[in-house]
Design a protein around this motif. Structure first.
Motif, PDB file in Angstrom:
ATOM      1  N   ARG A  59      22.054  16.363  -5.880  1.00 46.82           N
ATOM      2  CA  ARG A  59      20.707  17.317  -5.866  1.00 46.82           C
ATOM      3  C   ARG A  59      20.234  17.596  -7.603  1.00 46.82           C
ATOM      4  NH1 ARG A  59      19.375  21.230  -2.175  1.00 46.82           N
ATOM      5  NH2 ARG A  59      20.381  20.255  -0.623  1.00 46.82           N
ATOM      6  N   HIS A  79      13.347  25.212 -16.317  1.00 46.43           N
ATOM      7  CA  HIS A  79      14.752  25.894 -15.604  1.00 46.43           C
ATOM      8  C   HIS A  79      14.836  25.138 -14.429  1.00 46.43           C
ATOM      9  CE1 HIS A  79      13.050  29.164 -18.168  1.00 46.43           C
ATOM     10  NE2 HIS A  79      14.043  29.747 -18.033  1.00 46.43           N
ATOM     11  N   THR A 102      10.894  19.501  -8.144  1.00 43.22           N
ATOM     12  CA  THR A 102      10.555  17.834  -8.270  1.00 43.22           C
ATOM     13  C   THR A 102      11.223  17.140  -7.496  1.00 43.22           C
ATOM     14  OG1 THR A 102      12.587  18.041  -9.840  1.00 43.22           O
ATOM     15  CG2 THR A 102      10.435  18.558 -10.719  1.00 43.22           C
ATOM     16  N   VAL A 160      22.821  31.866  -9.795  1.00 42.84           N
ATOM     17  CA  VAL A 160      21.835  31.967  -8.389  1.00 42.84           C
ATOM     18  C   VAL A 160      23.032  32.553  -7.527  1.00 42.84           C
ATOM     19  CG1 VAL A 160      20.708  30.578  -6.974  1.00 42.84           C
ATOM     20  CG2 VAL A 160      20.494  30.088  -9.271  1.00 42.84           C
ATOM     21  N   ASP A 178      17.919  24.599 -11.336  1.00 41.74           N
ATOM     22  CA  ASP A 178      19.301  25.121 -10.548  1.00 41.74           C
ATOM     23  C   ASP A 178      20.098  24.026 -10.266  1.00 41.74           C
ATOM     24  OD1 ASP A 178      17.989  27.629 -10.690  1.00 41.74           O
ATOM     25  OD2 ASP A 178      16.864  27.682  -8.816  1.00 41.74           O
ATOM     26  N   TRP A 232      10.122  26.528 -13.602  1.00 36.09           N
ATOM     27  CA  TRP A 232      11.085  26.814 -12.571  1.00 36.09           C
ATOM     28  C   TRP A 232      11.138  25.714 -11.546  1.00 36.09           C
ATOM     29  CZ3 TRP A 232      14.352  31.161 -13.860  1.00 36.09           C
ATOM     30  CH2 TRP A 232      13.952  31.740 -15.045  1.00 36.09           C
ATOM     31  N   ASP A 233      12.053  24.982 -11.553  1.00 37.38           N
ATOM     32  CA  ASP A 233      12.321  23.762 -10.727  1.00 37.38           C
ATOM     33  C   ASP A 233      13.282  24.153  -9.701  1.00 37.38           C
ATOM     34  OD1 ASP A 233      12.725  21.285  -9.367  1.00 37.38           O
ATOM     35  OD2 ASP A 233      13.214  20.186 -11.210  1.00 37.38           O
ATOM     36  N   ALA A 234      12.664  24.615  -8.311  1.00 38.48           N
ATOM     37  CA  ALA A 234      13.661  25.040  -7.502  1.00 38.48           C
ATOM     38  C   ALA A 234      14.191  24.013  -6.667  1.00 38.48           C
ATOM     39  CB  ALA A 234      12.842  25.978  -6.189  1.00 38.48           C
ATOM     40  N   SER A 235      15.481  23.647  -7.309  1.00 40.97           N
ATOM     41  CA  SER A 235      16.283  22.326  -6.503  1.00 40.97           C
ATOM     42  C   SER A 235      17.434  22.998  -5.821  1.00 40.97           C
ATOM     43  CB  SER A 235      16.591  21.731  -7.646  1.00 40.97           C
ATOM     44  OG  SER A 235      17.308  22.222  -8.733  1.00 40.97           O
ATOM     45  N   ALA A 236      17.803  24.194  -5.705  1.00 43.05           N
ATOM     46  CA  ALA A 236      19.094  24.625  -4.926  1.00 43.05           C
ATOM     47  C   ALA A 236      18.651  25.793  -3.939  1.00 43.05           C
ATOM     48  CB  ALA A 236      20.229  24.792  -5.702  1.00 43.05           C
ATOM     49  N   GLU A 237      19.294  26.734  -3.919  1.00 40.57           N
ATOM     50  CA  GLU A 237      19.153  27.857  -3.050  1.00 40.57           C
ATOM     51  C   GLU A 237      18.200  28.840  -3.537  1.00 40.57           C
ATOM     52  OE1 GLU A 237      21.175  25.783  -2.603  1.00 40.57           O
ATOM     53  OE2 GLU A 237      22.207  26.050  -0.431  1.00 40.57           O
ATOM     54  N   ALA A 238      17.647  28.891  -4.589  1.00 44.83           N
ATOM     55  CA  ALA A 238      16.644  29.929  -5.034  1.00 44.83           C
ATOM     56  C   ALA A 238      15.278  29.440  -4.794  1.00 44.83           C
ATOM     57  CB  ALA A 238      16.964  30.239  -6.522  1.00 44.83           C
ATOM     58  N   TYR A 293      11.234  30.724  -6.216  1.00 48.14           N
ATOM     59  CA  TYR A 293      10.664  31.568  -7.254  1.00 48.14           C
ATOM     60  C   TYR A 293       9.094  32.148  -6.932  1.00 48.14           C
ATOM     61  CZ  TYR A 293      14.730  30.049  -9.611  1.00 48.14           C
ATOM     62  OH  TYR A 293      16.006  29.875 -10.288  1.00 48.14           O
ATOM     63  N   PHE A 336      24.229  22.762  -9.307  1.00 49.20           N
ATOM     64  CA  PHE A 336      25.704  23.143  -8.819  1.00 49.20           C
ATOM     65  C   PHE A 336      26.734  23.042 -10.094  1.00 49.20           C
ATOM     66  CE2 PHE A 336      23.291  22.746  -5.154  1.00 49.20           C
ATOM     67  CZ  PHE A 336      24.045  23.688  -4.146  1.00 49.20           C
ATOM     68  N   ILE A 362      26.149  28.127  -8.190  1.00 56.04           N
ATOM     69  CA  ILE A 362      24.858  27.234  -8.869  1.00 56.04           C
ATOM     70  C   ILE A 362      24.462  28.391 -10.053  1.00 56.04           C
ATOM     71  CG2 ILE A 362      22.584  26.618  -7.993  1.00 56.04           C
ATOM     72  CD1 ILE A 362      23.758  27.204  -5.200  1.00 56.04           C
TER      73      ILE A 362
END
Lengths: 89, 198
Positions: free
Chosen positions: A19, A78, B105, A35, A80, B155-161, B163, A82, A56
């Motif tokens: 990821r 920005h 992305t 996060v 996110d 802001w690239d939302a690639s996990a648990e958040a 936006y 791991f 994260i």
């Protein structure tokens, strides 16, 4: 790891799920905020809910760091990530 | 979400998986229908607009929204849909010095549980690949031209958040009644490709 740290995304190319977007691999940024934690997706893709949990971090990269001189001088991306995707340079 | 789906084939695959999961007692078809109905009935960009308008008119709420957006959403009765307790909402505010815009992305992560399904362009490879590379160019194509000295935060939302962009209140908005204030905060303003117009 904490907000303000300079970190580099590891050059990861595992055979399975991952990821970390490829455009940040090997790039250096600054940790902006925590996060929280989540199931580590590389492992979750294989074993599901039993995957380990991991912190994260939101990491900010400058446009120039990501795209070279053609990147925007006043752009920040920005992402996110791991914690095990990151290392201190 | 990569490339072009051959929808017929995809739907057939989904149906086969669903039938199998149902047969084995992993999912319950009624529960799935119930969740789809909840989504249709209660989740739309108006939720985000309500949060933004409240923040424009209430500094205390604005502070809570920027500190813990999930809790601030719940405060207005926007529950977050209950899809996954893992997903956390984070609000990012535009100022005269900086402008925020959201993307995923890797796939199409979006604050769906708060704002409803994303627009089709949000899932397109063109948007996803270009907005991180040339955010100002992409924003200009949406009609949002930023001064050169404004910082752009993608802001690239690639996990648990997930936006949510909190746009600036446009001049004159405070003279409008609440429902008209809500109407200026469009879905595209909450993604960050547009700014509210009065």
């Amino acid at each position: 790891m904490k907000a303000g740290d300079r970190v580099r995304v590891r050059a990861l190319n595992p055979p399975g799920h991952n990821r970390a977007p490829s455009y940040v691999r090997g790039r250096t940024g600054v940790v902006v905020r925590p996060v929280g934690d989540g199931r580590f997706p590389d492992e979750a893709a294989a074993v599901g809910a039993d995957a380990r949990r991991e912190a994260i971090w939101t990491v900010a990269f400058t446009g120039r760091e990501l795209w070279g001189p053609d990147g925007g001088a006043r752009d920040l991306v920005h992402v996110d990530l791991f914690e095990s995707y990151l290392e201190h340079p | 979400m990569t490339g072009h789906h051959r929808n017929g084939e995809l739907q057939a695959r989904v149906n086969a998986l669903l039938a199998l999961a149902e047969e084995r007692g992993i999912v319950d078809r009624e529960e799935i229908d119930r969740r789809i109905e909840t989504l249709d009935r209660s989740v739309s960009p108006v939720n985000g607009a309500r949060m933004v308008v409240r923040a424009w008119n209430d500094d205390g709420y604005r502070e809570r929204l920027l500190g813990d957006a999930g809790a601030a959403a719940a405060e207005l009765g926007v529950a977050g849909g209950g899809y996954s307790s893992e997903i956390r909402l984070h609000a990012v505010a535009n100022t005269p010095e900086l402008h925020n815009v959201v993307v995923c992305t890797l796939c199409s992560c979006y604050p769906l549980a708060w704002l409803g399904p994303p627009p089709a362009w949000y899932k397109s490879e063109a948007y996803r690949s270009r907005v991180v590379r040339d955010p100002r160019g992409v924003l200009a194509e949406f009609g949002t031209t930023l001064p050169d000295d404004v910082e752009v935060r993608v802001w690239d939302a690639s996990a648990e958040a997930r936006y949510l962009v909190v746009p600036m209140a446009p001049d004159g908005v405070d003279a409008l009644p609440d429902d008209e204030q809500l109407a200026v905060v469009t879905r595209d303003c909450l993604i960050g490709v547009a700014v509210p117009q009065v």
